[in-house]
Scaffold this motif. Structure first.
Motif, PDB file in Angstrom:
ATOM      1  N   LEU A 197       0.952  -1.427  -0.013  1.00 10.14           N
ATOM      2  CA  LEU A 197       0.105   0.147  -0.075  1.00 10.14           C
ATOM      3  C   LEU A 197       0.842   1.311  -0.083  1.00 10.14           C
ATOM      4  CD1 LEU A 197      -2.750   1.082   0.120  1.00 10.14           C
ATOM      5  CD2 LEU A 197      -2.594   0.971   2.671  1.00 10.14           C
ATOM      6  N   SER A 198       1.890   1.018   0.871  1.00  6.02           N
ATOM      7  CA  SER A 198       2.901   2.270   0.720  1.00  6.02           C
ATOM      8  C   SER A 198       3.459   2.729  -0.592  1.00  6.02           C
ATOM      9  CB  SER A 198       4.080   2.038   1.809  1.00  6.02           C
ATOM     10  OG  SER A 198       4.762   1.112   1.388  1.00  6.02           O
ATOM     11  N   TRP A 199       3.865   1.607  -1.306  1.00  2.00           N
ATOM     12  CA  TRP A 199       4.335   1.732  -2.993  1.00  2.00           C
ATOM     13  C   TRP A 199       3.224   2.245  -3.631  1.00  2.00           C
ATOM     14  CZ3 TRP A 199       8.678   1.716  -5.991  1.00  2.00           C
ATOM     15  CH2 TRP A 199       8.164   1.584  -7.094  1.00  2.00           C
ATOM     16  N   SER A 200       1.962   1.639  -3.479  1.00  2.00           N
ATOM     17  CA  SER A 200       0.910   2.266  -4.499  1.00  2.00           C
ATOM     18  C   SER A 200       0.622   3.914  -4.075  1.00  2.00           C
ATOM     19  CB  SER A 200      -0.354   1.493  -4.112  1.00  2.00           C
ATOM     20  OG  SER A 200      -0.147   0.148  -4.506  1.00  2.00           O
ATOM     21  N   ARG A 231       3.479   5.684  -5.593  1.00  2.00           N
ATOM     22  CA  ARG A 231       3.457   5.767  -7.049  1.00  2.00           C
ATOM     23  C   ARG A 231       2.384   6.558  -7.610  1.00  2.00           C
ATOM     24  NH1 ARG A 231       2.989   0.414 -11.122  1.00  2.00           N
ATOM     25  NH2 ARG A 231       2.975   1.657 -13.057  1.00  2.00           N
ATOM     26  N   ALA A 232       1.197   6.866  -6.647  1.00  7.57           N
ATOM     27  CA  ALA A 232      -0.108   7.761  -7.039  1.00  7.57           C
ATOM     28  C   ALA A 232       0.280   9.071  -6.621  1.00  7.57           C
ATOM     29  CB  ALA A 232      -1.230   7.247  -6.244  1.00  7.57           C
ATOM     30  N   TRP A 286       1.592  13.550  -9.265  1.00 11.26           N
ATOM     31  CA  TRP A 286       0.736  14.596  -8.896  1.00 11.26           C
ATOM     32  C   TRP A 286       1.725  15.641  -8.014  1.00 11.26           C
ATOM     33  CZ3 TRP A 286      -3.751  15.593 -10.988  1.00 11.26           C
ATOM     34  CH2 TRP A 286      -4.531  14.670 -11.175  1.00 11.26           C
ATOM     35  N   VAL A 287       2.621  15.257  -7.353  1.00 13.53           N
ATOM     36  CA  VAL A 287       3.433  16.235  -6.563  1.00 13.53           C
ATOM     37  C   VAL A 287       4.344  16.872  -7.674  1.00 13.53           C
ATOM     38  CG1 VAL A 287       5.613  16.540  -5.348  1.00 13.53           C
ATOM     39  CG2 VAL A 287       3.791  15.280  -4.512  1.00 13.53           C
ATOM     40  N   ALA A 288       4.746  16.114  -8.832  1.00 13.18           N
ATOM     41  CA  ALA A 288       5.581  16.672  -9.937  1.00 13.18           C
ATOM     42  C   ALA A 288       4.822  17.739 -10.788  1.00 13.18           C
ATOM     43  CB  ALA A 288       6.256  15.637 -10.651  1.00 13.18           C
ATOM     44  N   LEU A 316      11.399  13.349  -2.536  1.00 13.28           N
ATOM     45  CA  LEU A 316      10.134  13.301  -2.017  1.00 13.28           C
ATOM     46  C   LEU A 316       9.725  11.935  -2.045  1.00 13.28           C
ATOM     47  CD1 LEU A 316       9.010  16.392  -3.910  1.00 13.28           C
ATOM     48  CD2 LEU A 316       9.050  16.099  -1.335  1.00 13.28           C
ATOM     49  N   GLY A 317       9.828  11.095  -3.279  1.00 15.51           N
ATOM     50  CA  GLY A 317       9.591   9.637  -3.378  1.00 15.51           C
ATOM     51  C   GLY A 317       9.908   8.805  -1.907  1.00 15.51           C
TER      52      GLY A 317
END
Length: 469
Positions: free
Chosen positions: A6-9, A12-13, A17-19, A173-174
């Motif tokens: 869930l943390s990876w998802s 990735r989501a 959006w941050v970018a 950030l990732g």
């Protein structure tokens, strides 16, 4: 398909959006900076034009050798300063008269008058931003301009200054999002791991070690309620099977005794044949009730003993039971290690039930040919036969209860189902898993053209220490 956490998802989501937000803000800032820069540069053009026109007018009034054009100064160009590092491509100018004839220009300005109207204001021509200013008293105009490319380059540098750091900050950030979400979602991961441990033999309520958010508390409460109801249903099913099998023993024994008495008293003929068939059917019912009792014991929540068991001795005890049948005395072979005993960890009676079921299956599905019980180090006991064998798909299905192999014995002339109840391998698999081992099926066995090898792979135990050592 590989499963993602869930943390990876979330990472990735969220990261795209941050970018996108960063890029949008950068474009907005670049637009604002460009607008402010254009206003400042335009103001600089106005101020420069005013000062330069004033200097040109002063020079025209005081020049010792005025040109042939009355009241004006005629000078082809003003040389650049020799100062080191000075940039002269930012501002250029031309001074013209009312006929738009060139009077004065900077060295980097065109040699021809700029074709722009002789009125105060801004224009764009040939890649230049031009401001024209008229002298209030003299017939002179000045065109002051700077290259639009200079402004574009300034905007590009500003935009790159905002976007390039994104390439460095985005991986950071990732990592930050991944770390924070892992920490926040740690209770959810703990719940997932506890749920993975639950099965038909382990239905204890979930008990997280740390406080949970309200949403997860609702999930845990619902899951515990479901586990409780499932445990009750399974206990009822096991108790029903065990009680039915146990309660049937006495009436079955009574009926068998009466049928055997009737069989001894009835003369040969159809009546005796019907009594014999009834006795065979009763024996099948007794074996089925025994299988159900074994299965209920194997799947019950009662803890099995975890003691050291001599695997060779266990195999010998089971083989001895089958050797009492004259038909199996020559067919059933026992192979034990020659060097030392094989010790495993488990429950002697439960492992004996499992091994007995394997031998019964081998004898049932391979009515001819040898059946071998082999004990191998470090902790394996296998039963091999020369029957028709199984496909890998069928072998997996037979590990479920009430699944039977539909092969007919090779000696039969017509296809028929082999007698059985589909419980043997299910009982074996359940017992072995409860003992911390595994049931491995291999068809055909190594070195044989056909057949089946069923191996109990158990947990090895330490060799007993001899007294006095």
């Amino acid at each position: 398909m590989k499963q993602r956490s869930l943390s990876w998802s979330l990472t990735r989501a969220l990261l795209p959006w941050v970018a996108l937000v960063w890029v949008g803000i950068s474009l907005g800032v670049a637009w604002y900076v460009q607008r402010e820069l254009a206003e400042q540069l335009d103001a600089g053009l106005v101020e420069s034009a005013e000062r330069l026109l004033d200097l040109a007018a002063h020079d025209a009034r005081n020049h010792e050798k005025p040109s042939e054009r009355e009241g004006t100064l005629f000078r082809l160009e003003v040389p650049h300063s020799k100062l080191h590092g000075a940039k002269h491509d930012v501002l250029l100018y031309q001074v013209v008269n009312t006929d738009n004839e060139l009077l004065l220009r900077s060295a980097d300005a065109p040699r021809y008058p700029l074709p722009v109207p002789l009125s105060t204001g801004f224009r764009e021509y040939a890649g230049l931003r031009i401001y024209t200013l008229a002298h209030p008293s003299l017939p002179m105009y000045i065109h002051a301009g700077d290259p639009l490319a200079h402004r574009q380059a300034t905007r590009t540098r500003t935009l790159l200054g905002l976007l390039v750091p994104l390439l460095v900050v985005l991986p950071l950030l990732g990592w930050l999002i991944r770390t924070v979400t892992r920490r926040v979602l740690a209770p959810a991961g703990q719940i997932a791991r506890e749920l993975q441990q639950r099965d038909g033999r382990h239905l204890a309520p979930l008990a997280p070690a740390q406080p949970l958010p309200a949403e997860l508390q609702t999930i845990v409460g619902s899951a515990n309620h479901l586990l409780q109801r499932l445990e009750g249903a399974l206990d009822t099913e096991r108790a029903l099977a065990a009680n039915a099998a146990h309660e049937l023993r006495t009436p079955l024994a009574t009926v068998r005794l009466r049928l055997q008495t009737a069989l001894a008293q009835v003369a040969d003929g159809p009546a005796r044949q019907r009594v014999a068939e009834a006795l065979d059917a009763l024996d099948q019912l007794g074996r089925r009730s025994e299988k159900l009792l074994q299965l209920s014991r194997a799947e019950s929540g009662a803890a099995l003993a975890q003691e050291r068991v001599n695997l060779g001795q266990l195999a010998a005890v089971v083989a001895q039971e089958f050797w009492s049948d004259p038909a199996l005395l020559q067919r059933l072979h026992l192979v034990l290690p020659e060097s030392e005993d094989v010790w495993v960890r488990g429950d002697f009676d439960a492992l004996a039930i499992a091994l007995r079921n394997l031998v019964e299956n081998a004898v049932r599905y391979a009515p001819s040919g040898p059946v071998t019980i082999a004990v191998e180090a470090p902790a394996t006991c296998s039963v091999s036969d020369e029957g028709p064998g199984l496909s890998p798909e069928r072998a997996h299905a037979l590990l479920q209860r009430h699944q039977r192999n539909g092969h007919a014995p090779p000696a039969c002339s017509t296809p028929a189902h082999v007698p059985g109840y589909g419980l043997g391998l299910s009982i074996v698999s359940t017992i072995v898993q409860r003992q911390g081992g595994a049931l491995a099926l291999q068809s055909p066995p190594p070195g044989q053209p056909h057949g089946l090898r069923a191996a109990l792979v158990l947990r090895a135990a330490e060799q007993p220490t001899a007294p006095g050592i």
